[in-house]
Every structure is written in C-alpha cells, then in structure tokens.
Enzyme design. Sequence first.
Site, mmCIF file in Angstrom:
data_model
loop_
_atom_site.group_PDB
_atom_site.id
_atom_site.type_symbol
_atom_site.label_atom_id
_atom_site.label_comp_id
_atom_site.label_asym_id
_atom_site.label_seq_id
_atom_site.Cartn_x
_atom_site.Cartn_y
_atom_site.Cartn_z
ATOM 1 N N TYR A 1 78.908 41.718 64.524
ATOM 2 C CA TYR A 1 78.787 40.425 65.205
ATOM 3 C C TYR A 1 79.861 39.509 64.672
ATOM 4 O O TYR A 1 79.974 39.300 63.459
ATOM 5 C CB TYR A 1 77.398 39.833 64.941
ATOM 6 C CG TYR A 1 77.217 38.411 65.415
ATOM 7 C CD1 TYR A 1 77.208 38.105 66.773
ATOM 8 C CD2 TYR A 1 77.036 37.374 64.506
ATOM 9 C CE1 TYR A 1 77.027 36.793 67.213
ATOM 10 C CE2 TYR A 1 76.854 36.066 64.932
ATOM 11 C CZ TYR A 1 76.855 35.776 66.287
ATOM 12 O OH TYR A 1 76.679 34.493 66.720
ATOM 13 N N LYS B 1 79.815 31.336 55.616
ATOM 14 C CA LYS B 1 78.519 31.064 54.997
ATOM 15 C C LYS B 1 78.586 30.797 53.502
ATOM 16 O O LYS B 1 77.909 29.910 53.000
ATOM 17 C CB LYS B 1 77.566 32.224 55.292
ATOM 18 C CG LYS B 1 77.250 32.349 56.768
ATOM 19 C CD LYS B 1 76.177 33.390 57.032
ATOM 20 C CE LYS B 1 75.850 33.443 58.514
ATOM 21 N NZ LYS B 1 74.749 34.358 58.827
ATOM 22 N N ASP C 1 86.542 39.826 58.882
ATOM 23 C CA ASP C 1 85.497 38.830 59.095
ATOM 24 C C ASP C 1 84.614 38.813 57.857
ATOM 25 O O ASP C 1 83.745 39.663 57.686
ATOM 26 C CB ASP C 1 84.696 39.187 60.348
ATOM 27 C CG ASP C 1 83.565 38.199 60.632
ATOM 28 O OD1 ASP C 1 83.248 37.378 59.748
ATOM 29 O OD2 ASP C 1 82.989 38.265 61.727
#
Length: 454
Positions: free
Chosen positions: A160, A290, A262
């Site tokens: 994702y 994050k 990523d």
Amino acid sequence: MNIHDPQHAQLAAGLASARSAELFDKACKLIPGGVNSTARATWAGWDPYPLFVQGGQGAHLTDVDGNRYIDYLLGLGPMIFGHRPPRVTQAVVDFIQTRGTVFALPTQDEARLAEKIVAAVPSVEQVRLCNTGTEAVLYATRLARAFTGRSKIVRFEGMYHGFSDGVYWSKHPALDRAGPDDHPRAVPQGPGLPHGIEDNLIILPWNDADLLADTLKRHGHEIAAVLTEPVMCNTGCILPQPGYLEAMRELTQAHGVVLIFDEVITGFRLGLAGAQGRFGIKPDLSVFAKGIGGGFPVAAMGGRAELMALVATGKVSMAGTYCANGIAIAAANAALDELNTAGLYQQLDTVSDALRHGLSRVLGDAGLPASVVGLGPLMQVWFAREPIHNYRDAERHADQVLFRRWWQGMLARGVLFHPGAYENLFVSTAHTPADVQATLAAAKEVASELARSA
C-alpha cells in the site's frame, strides 16, 4: 434488533464495550461507515464496531468503557514514543503558543529539520516536506517520471503506497481477478479509479528477483521507477529474501530506473536510517511519514540531489499549504532529537526482540501452526503451515479465522493490536519489559485455548 447492541454482538467475550457500541451507532448516522478511515471500519476487522478511545498514555490506551490495554496498535505506527510523549508534545505546544501554526512562508526550523533528516539517512541528499505518505509517494513517482522521461511504475502486490489514483491498485486483489502468479494483472482497489491508469503500472509479486530482472530486461526502457517497501508491512510483515533488495538495487541501476523506497512505516522506526540503513541499500528516492513526527502528521520525500534538482528549479511542482506547517516542524524536530538519544534503538530492539521471541516460544509450545515475523519494533503473527514470502502466499496459506480468534482472546485480556492479519504489531520506546511479560502471560492463555479447540 440493533446489530451493534453488545447484548447481541461483542468484540470479544467478557470485554465491556457497550459505550463503544452506542457511540458507533450514533456515528454511523453522520459519518459514512461510522469512522474516518478504512482501517477503522467494520470491514477492516473491527466487527461489529470499533473501540472508541478515551485516551492514551505511554504504552497504554483506555477506551470509553474503561478498559485499559497494552497498546501495540500505536495509531498504526506513528506513536514510536507511545502516547503523549512529553518532549514532542511540549515542543508543539510551545510553537503554537509562542509563534503560530501556518505562515505560507519558510522558517529556519525547516532547514534544521532537513539537516537532521539528511544526516540520518545516507541516501537522502536533499528533502522536501509533505503532509502524508500518500502525498510523498505521489511526488516521488511524478519526479521519477519527469527525471527519466518514462511513464511506467513497477509496484508489488500486497503493498500500500497511499490512496492516490496512480498507485491504488493491487493492494489486496482477489486472486481470481489478479491473473497468473508470474504475470499479475493490475486490479483497482475499488470503483472510481479512472480506466487507463493501469497501462502505466506493472504489477509483480514481491521477493522474486528473477521475475524483476526479466521485467526490466523486457520493459526497462519504459519504466520510470520501481516502487517498493523495503519490508512488506501492508500484508502483515514479510521480510525480503536474502539478496533480494541488493538485486533490486543492481537491476534498477543497470536499467536507469529510479528505485523508490516507501519507508512510511519503516522509516525512523527500524533505526535512524530506517530499513535502508538496516539492509545497507541506498535507493534513489525515499518516502517517510509515520515515524518522523512522534505522533503528529508530517511526511517527507527526498533522495539524490540530481533528482531533487527538478524540484529546486520548479520543473516538478511540489506544493501544499500545510507543508512544513509549524506543528509538523516542531514535532519532527523534537522527535528526531529524541530518536538521536544514545542507546534508544538498542533498547527498543531489546524490548521488541523479547516480545517477538517470546510470542514465538508461546505459540510453538502450544503446538500451533504459527510464526512471528518481524524486525525490531515491527512484527506480525502468521498462522500458517507454509512460509509466506509474498501476498499470494498470505492469501493461500494464512489462517485468517484463527488470527481473528487470537486477536479476540488477546483483546479480552487487555492487549490491543489490529484485528486484521494484514496489519502489524508495533512496539514503542514506552513499552517496558513488564508490558512484554504481561503480554506473554496473556498470549500463553490464549494459545492454550486455541490449541484445545483446534
């Protein structure tokens, strides 16, 4: 009958959650699905309703019914210091009270933060700040296309990379729609994605270096970038096979393809240099989110100066009113200072390893077909008799029903993580050896119950 009435349906036997059920019913009347993100929805596993939170402190979270949990959900990863970390929280409060929030002009704090990121991550020579991982991935793929003059992006099933139209494909596709194992078909995450975007995507299974090599040999002249997580974190936790990331780096360099890591989940969580530091790989571009803000929303995209020069001249636009806002900058500066504390990651790994190895031992002693896969403060339990190296392995071999029972048993005993097997358990610097021991004691009870009913 109200299906959310706890008299008729419970998250876990013996767990008091009537107030959560009531609040969810009210929310559904005003908010589609009752929540503001798919990961909190009933179809994501929070069935028949999600827990509603009262608050969190350190490694613990309390819901509106008064249940207290050891929290391994950690906001799906951002809370690397646990809830309400004093240093980061105070930095944000001070910035707001003494300076403001959004100026649409730069501050010197931005350059200080950029300096810290560049110093921490060897592959990043220059960096731009964003608001979310979705934004950062969008900019990274745009930059790769502009730099190479090519249009196609290689992405991997089960990963994702945010919800933008250009990459929201083949996250968790139904296998009967996804094509053959060695030639996956691009499957949209849902309706509403424009037709034609898939023509610019090449979907591959992860952990297959030979197939990647063949793809680059045949289509390298069309491929702008290979976009990947260095550790697959959106189909549970799947580690790269030995030599796979190294092969990926060599192959992309040989074909002039931009390698994008990523690291929204792994960045600043697996170390100051993220997963790329752990594995010793230098991608061309990297995306962070994050772990960088200590619980506040902030993201970054950076890499080789040669690529970032297109942003410097304005040839590739990276815009955003809220980019580098005062809250984000204050939080990230404080978070990176905290992460630079001597011995912090070693201690975090020690606690995390004790949890991972302890869970492996408990599940193994119970005779359950399970393994605990992870690296540092990132892990997941797989209930499977076969090894899982990619998304299709997980679809074919992971026992989702058994995982659900595992989650319910742990939740009832005050241990919180996501109900979906394709999410992860996260450990924070606030977790203690006592938290780990309490978790393992609960796990022993649940494992015994699962084994007896197997």
